[in-house]
Design a protein around this motif. Structure first.
Motif: not given
Length: 227
Positions: A105, A112, A115-122, A162
Motif C-alpha cells: 500500500d 491511489l 484515482g487509479v483503482d486499487g487492483e491496478t495500483a497494487r 506513478h
C-alpha cells in the motif's frame, strides 16, 4: 517542464543574532522533457538546497521555479500539494511512511491518490517491488521493520509507481548492490523514454554517466560568503 530562473535563497540564523546567510543567487536551469540533469559540486555547494526549492520544501527569496506550468515560488499550498500528487515526484534517500501500513500500500499510494483503482495500483506496486527484489512475503509488512537497503528500494518503487512528468532523485543508487543498482538505472531510462524531466544528485559517477544527459555545477550559484 522544469524552468528555473534567477533563483535566490537565504537563511536567517536566529541563534546567531539574526545573521542572514545567502546560500544561492542567480540560479537558472531548464530541464526538457526526456532529459536527466545531474547536479554536481562539492559538499555544501547547494545541490540539496536547489532540490528542496524545486519541490517547495524551501521558499525561494526571489526568482521563478516553474514545474509543469506551476510557479512553485508563488503557488498556494494547495497548488503545491496538487503538483506533488500529479506532476512532481521526489525520491529521497530516506523512507518516511506511516507505521503499520503494508509495503504494498505504501508503494501503491501515489497511484491511489490520482484515482487509479486499487487492483491496478497494487498490481503496479507488486511489479516494482518484484523488480527491486523485495520478497513477496514482506509486502504485507510495514517497511519500517526493513533493513536500510530494503527501505531504500521501497522508496524507489514508490517514487516510480506513478508516471510523474517530472522527477527529483536524491542519490537513488546509493548503497545498492550491483543488481538493484541496474534496476534503478533501467527505471530512470524508462522514465526518460516516456518524457519525464529529471533532476538528480548522483555521487555514483558511473550511474551519472549512464543516465544523465548533462551536468550542472551548482557552485556557480553560490555567492561568495566572504564578501
Amino acid at each position: 517542464m522544469i524552468d528555473i530562473e534567477n533563483v535566490a535563497k537565504s537563511f536567517t540564523l536566529h541563534n546567531q543574532g539574526g545573521t542572514v546567510l545567502q546560500v544561492m543567487a542567480g540560479a537558472s536551469l531548464r530541464v526538457a522533457p526526456g532529459e536527466c540533469i545531474a547536479l554536481t559540486g562539492a559538499s555544501g555547494a547547494g545541490k540539496s538546497t536547489l532540490m528542496r526549492l524545486i519541490y517547495g520544501n524551501y521558499l525561494a527569496a526571489s526568482g521563478r521555479i516553474v514545474v509543469g506550468g506551476v510557479d512553485v515560488v508563488t503557488a498556494e499550498p494547495r497548488e503545491i500539494l496538487k503538483l506533488r500528487r500529479e506532476t512532481l515526484g521526489y525520491v529521497s534517500q530516506f523512507l518516511r511512511v506511516v507505521p503499520r501500513v503494508p509495503t504494498l500500500d505504501v508503494v501503491a499510494e501515489p497511484l491511489l491518490s490520482v484515482g487509479v483503482d486499487g487492483e491496478t495500483a497494487r498490481a503496479r506496486a507488486g511489479e516494482l517491488l518484484s523488480r527491486l527484489n523485495i520478497p513477496e512475503p514482506l509486502w504485507g509488512l510495514s517497511p519500517t521493520t526493513f533493513s536500510g537497503g530494503e527501505q531504500q528500494r521501497v522508496n524507489i518503487a514508490r517514487g516510480f509507481a506513478h508516471d510523474y512528468p517530472a522527477l527529483l532523485l536524491d542519490e537513488p543508487t546509493a548503497s545498492l548492490d550491483t543488481g538493484n543498482r541496474q534496476v534503478v538505472l533501467d527505471l530512470i531510462t524508462e522514465a526518460k523514454s516516456r518524457g519525464a524531466a529529471i533532476v538528480g544528485i548522483f555521487h555514483d559517477v558511473a550511474a551519472r554517466e549512464a543516465v544523465c544527459d548533462r551536468e550542472v555545477d551548482v557552485s556557480v550559484f553560490t555567492p561568495d560568503r566572504a564578501a
